[in-house]
Scaffold this motif. Sequence first.
Motif, PDB file in Angstrom:
ATOM      1  N   ARG A  35       0.240  -0.996  -0.399  1.00  0.00           N
ATOM      2  CA  ARG A  35      -0.040  -0.262   0.103  1.00  0.00           C
ATOM      3  C   ARG A  35       0.980   1.278  -0.239  1.00  0.00           C
ATOM      4  O   ARG A  35       0.269   1.976  -0.316  1.00  0.00           O
ATOM      5  N   LYS A  36       1.824   1.089   0.306  1.00  0.00           N
ATOM      6  CA  LYS A  36       3.202   2.488   0.510  1.00  0.00           C
ATOM      7  C   LYS A  36       3.770   3.052  -0.587  1.00  0.00           C
ATOM      8  O   LYS A  36       3.472   3.715  -0.831  1.00  0.00           O
ATOM      9  N   LYS A  89     -14.787  -1.330  18.989  1.00  0.00           N
ATOM     10  CA  LYS A  89     -14.871   0.144  17.459  1.00  0.00           C
ATOM     11  C   LYS A  89     -13.526  -0.162  16.966  1.00  0.00           C
ATOM     12  O   LYS A  89     -12.517  -1.068  17.884  1.00  0.00           O
ATOM     13  N   LEU A  90     -12.693  -0.428  15.786  1.00  0.00           N
ATOM     14  CA  LEU A  90     -11.850  -0.635  15.534  1.00  0.00           C
ATOM     15  C   LEU A  90     -10.921   0.541  15.048  1.00  0.00           C
ATOM     16  O   LEU A  90     -10.874   1.061  15.325  1.00  0.00           O
ATOM     17  N   ASN A  91      -9.918  -0.562  16.429  1.00  0.00           N
ATOM     18  CA  ASN A  91      -8.491   1.040  15.963  1.00  0.00           C
ATOM     19  C   ASN A  91      -7.266   0.437  15.772  1.00  0.00           C
ATOM     20  O   ASN A  91      -6.366  -0.716  16.462  1.00  0.00           O
ATOM     21  N   PRO A  92      -7.028   0.669  14.543  1.00  0.00           N
ATOM     22  CA  PRO A  92      -6.144   0.017  14.069  1.00  0.00           C
ATOM     23  C   PRO A  92      -4.840   0.611  14.227  1.00  0.00           C
ATOM     24  O   PRO A  92      -4.580   1.829  14.983  1.00  0.00           O
ATOM     25  N   LYS A  93      -3.865  -0.029  14.851  1.00  0.00           N
ATOM     26  CA  LYS A  93      -2.396   0.685  15.085  1.00  0.00           C
ATOM     27  C   LYS A  93      -1.082   0.283  14.083  1.00  0.00           C
ATOM     28  O   LYS A  93      -0.374   1.528  14.606  1.00  0.00           O
ATOM     29  N   ASP A  94      -1.363  -0.034  12.809  1.00  0.00           N
ATOM     30  CA  ASP A  94      -0.299   0.719  11.976  1.00  0.00           C
ATOM     31  C   ASP A  94       0.103   2.236  11.793  1.00  0.00           C
ATOM     32  O   ASP A  94      -1.119   2.230  11.547  1.00  0.00           O
ATOM     33  N   ARG A 103      -7.419   6.671   4.834  1.00  0.00           N
ATOM     34  CA  ARG A 103      -6.049   5.774   4.888  1.00  0.00           C
ATOM     35  C   ARG A 103      -4.990   5.638   3.896  1.00  0.00           C
ATOM     36  O   ARG A 103      -4.274   5.450   4.300  1.00  0.00           O
ATOM     37  N   ASP A 148      -1.077   5.837   4.438  1.00  0.00           N
ATOM     38  CA  ASP A 148      -0.238   4.707   3.632  1.00  0.00           C
ATOM     39  C   ASP A 148       1.096   4.903   3.279  1.00  0.00           C
ATOM     40  O   ASP A 148       1.798   4.560   3.854  1.00  0.00           O
ATOM     41  N   GLY A 188     -15.507   9.393  14.579  1.00  0.00           N
ATOM     42  CA  GLY A 188     -13.849   9.607  14.970  1.00  0.00           C
ATOM     43  C   GLY A 188     -13.165   8.304  13.759  1.00  0.00           C
ATOM     44  O   GLY A 188     -13.093   7.898  13.447  1.00  0.00           O
ATOM     45  N   ASP A 237      -9.791   7.522  15.042  1.00  0.00           N
ATOM     46  CA  ASP A 237     -10.067   6.821  14.556  1.00  0.00           C
ATOM     47  C   ASP A 237     -10.150   5.353  14.293  1.00  0.00           C
ATOM     48  O   ASP A 237      -9.276   4.115  14.614  1.00  0.00           O
ATOM     49  N   GLU A 238     -10.717   5.462  13.632  1.00  0.00           N
ATOM     50  CA  GLU A 238     -11.324   3.343  13.087  1.00  0.00           C
ATOM     51  C   GLU A 238     -10.688   3.671  11.850  1.00  0.00           C
ATOM     52  O   GLU A 238     -11.263   2.306  11.248  1.00  0.00           O
ATOM     53  N   VAL A 239     -10.057   4.495  11.362  1.00  0.00           N
ATOM     54  CA  VAL A 239      -9.010   4.416   9.590  1.00  0.00           C
ATOM     55  C   VAL A 239      -8.079   4.458   9.905  1.00  0.00           C
ATOM     56  O   VAL A 239      -7.217   3.469   9.588  1.00  0.00           O
ATOM     57  N   VAL A 240      -7.743   5.329  11.330  1.00  0.00           N
ATOM     58  CA  VAL A 240      -5.888   6.145  11.416  1.00  0.00           C
ATOM     59  C   VAL A 240      -5.372   5.801  12.544  1.00  0.00           C
ATOM     60  O   VAL A 240      -6.156   6.213  13.397  1.00  0.00           O
ATOM     61  N   PRO A 241      -4.212   5.050  13.630  1.00  0.00           N
ATOM     62  CA  PRO A 241      -3.490   5.353  14.843  1.00  0.00           C
ATOM     63  C   PRO A 241      -3.303   6.772  14.618  1.00  0.00           C
ATOM     64  O   PRO A 241      -3.107   7.925  14.354  1.00  0.00           O
TER      65      PRO A 241
END
Lengths: 118, 413, 182, 176
Positions: free
Chosen positions: A37-38, C177-182, D102, D106, D135, D137-141
């Motif tokens: 993706r990057k 809630k989905l909390n993406p970490k990367d 998103r 990336d 919010g 934070d559902e898409v990106v940290p």
Amino acid sequence: MDIELLPIIVLIVLATGLAILVVGIGHFFGPRRPTARKSAPYESGMRPFGPGTRRMPIAFYLVAVLFILFDIEVVFFLPWAVVFRQLGLFGLIEMVIFIVILLAGYIYAWKAGALEWE
Amino acid sequence: MEEMILPTSEAMLDGMTHLVSERALEGETLLLNMGPQHPSTHGVLRLLLELDGEKVITVIPDIGYLHTGVEKNMESKTYLKAEVMTDRLDYLNTMGNNLVYVLAIEKLAELDVPPRADGIRVIFTELQRIASHLVWLGTHALDLAAMSVFLYCFREREIILDIMEMCSGQRMMTTYFRPGGLWRDVPSGFEDAVREFIKIFPARIDEYEALLTRNPLFLERVQGLGVLTKENALRWAITGPMLRASGVGFDLRKAKPYSGYEQYDFDIPTQTAGDTYARYQVRMEEMRQSLRIVEQALNKLPYGPVRSNNRKYVPPPRSELGVSMEAVIHHFKLWTEGFNPPAGAVYSAVESPRGELGVYLVSDGGPKPYRIHWRVPSFDNLQILPMLAKGHLVADLVALIGTTDIVLGDVDR
Amino acid sequence: MDDSTSNMEHNPTEFELNSTVQRMVEKFGARVEEFRGDPTLEVRADQIVALCQTLRDIEGFEMLVDETAVDYWPAEAPRFHVIYLLRSVSRNQTLCLRVPLDGNEPVMPTMTGVYPNANWYERELWDMFGIHFAGHPDLRRILMPHDWVGHPLRKDYPLGYEEPQFTFNYEQIQARKLNPKD
Amino acid sequence: MGIEKRSGNLPIPDDQTNSTTKTGNMGVVTARIDDIVNWARTNSMWPMLFGLACCAIEMMGAQAANYDMSRFGMELMRASPRQSDLMIVAGRVSRKMAPVLRRLYDQMPDPKWVISMGDCASCGGVFNNYAIVQGVDEVVPVDVYVAGCPPRPEALIHGIMTLHEKVKQERFKLVG
């Protein structure tokens, strides 16, 4: 190797050395985590499509060549400007002829419409 | 998820494949996304460009990237709570959004507005018009590489924002106008701040004019670009400065005066060329006219209440609460269930900096608007961008987006 | 409603708008409603294009200011009302037209022939209400993502309200809630 | 041999003093490599030009002359994600915009941070409906949430200062 050239050599060595140093540190110590993706091409936020390299219209090539041509002309000014005092009138006339020749080329390109996009 | 590079047809066209010409699909002309994230699209507008080198062949706008569902959300809130959302629509003209919403309610409920409230409404709407034109001028010049104009314009805009914050407590999202008048009266320092602004601003406009009006670089980029004829403007329902730059002197403040605009004497700047430079001149002159209105409105500002005393719609002042029982009952009813205007459908429109901003409000007698439709000027002004941009260079397209002065919160609602 | 406007050819009188309305009533048998001083003409769906054509060419209503719809959901018979707002810039008049449509998937003739700027309005009505416009050059979604299901502004479409995350329900929402970490 | 980023466990100091005390004699200045790297990162963190809605106008106000965000090393609003370290999500993110957001996140090179500016980006704000992502934070940290609708330019700059403190806490361990 007389002493006058030493400063230039030092300058060149420092410049290239610093450049290599900076790029080298980034290259060796920088973490590399390529993900699909990057590395996908940036399409102002949308999904990329189509082949990366496409057929380029000829007008771009024309503008590029004209730029290089007149850029080289400017490069010839530099050594002339350094010894401008010693050359005296002869140097001046020589350079004016050089400029006039290229000016004729420039005017021709302008009138032929090479600079307009269409 | 793996994102591989998809061939041209399915991937990016999101259902627009039938709009793109055959030449583009096999790659003879370049298909390019001037997409949602682009420095000069003034927000999240996506233009799918078909380019032959630098020349633009077709422009396919794709909007909706800022669709906030405001109309649906307002149906589930009472009239007063729904007003909070009106500021977020056209976020450069927040006072204008409030005004048109409040005028619609007042027309529906036949509410009277005290003259002082009308005067203050006119002052703020015109100040907001100047602030909006300043952001337009700043970003338009920034797109054409005149960086310094952006910084000058925002310097003046900060003065206006300070005045708004002084009165309503918020710089942009003020919600200061309420059905039946204002939230509360302006503080004492208001008049001096506005007089100070009136004193310094004409010189500042001359500064911008000195920077741009006879600047050959600017003229080269804007003159003769995106000509909009009078018939096309009327056919495509273009309103606002774009319509007036094409020669039609239609301005709602003169055609259908509201909030006491008929008392003030100001003229409607129009041009006939209809190109980007004409629109620039119209908007610059409009800033001066707005200043004239603000000055006259300030001089004529009467003393008196800022809220009508129709207790069915306007909550009573707090001082009355301790004294009369009816005030407490009205206070409690209005702040819990809100007011119930009569059933019916009204359309009220004001002149926003971008054009005719209208509200079609349908009420079924309940405390919540049954249906509210926002007629926004940028929606129409953006619709003719493909027609204006045909045949120009990509760099001109950037100037065209600037001159249509679209705000994506307005377009997507 | 009459007012002195410097740059208008001639200022309209109340009488003139009423005469236009009367002519339209006789010609198309439209029903007239009056609310807060603004007349509203109600016509059937197949008459609307002809009506707008005459209004634009003869009566001088050059501009289609707005085209929207109202969903009276529980009422099945005329469920959707499509509203047209026309304006005559030269005569400074505004006229409202109303077209009731039956059923949940109504079809209606398009207005882009008479007023080209109805193109995006009708695309938005298709996107938001599911009203199909026959003859529209390119009827697809304009505001919602192109693969979205459902028409949001219908009354039977849920608002999509999500419970906000406070301290008392922090864990349940955090789990969902989905909390993406990367 | 790369540097593996590990977020520090030191609490963010209340007062804004730098967390590393200066050594006594200033003969030879020694500093840990973490501090040098963090100092370099915090003082030239380039935001990505990613204005969505009303908060973008306040972000432009913060970038303009009166509040001048570039005093904190954020001189340039880079248009492309390739050259930016910080993504300021300024405005409400609609369902149609979420995949774009998103993808842009990336495409940003590491190290990257996200500031969610305004209530709409942080929790959906005023709009709790089908169209808005509740919010970001559902898409990106997200690293720092800035409250306000729209937050004042000072609030945004304070959010950026908090991010700088957070970045200064980061510790690295050399990966073999």
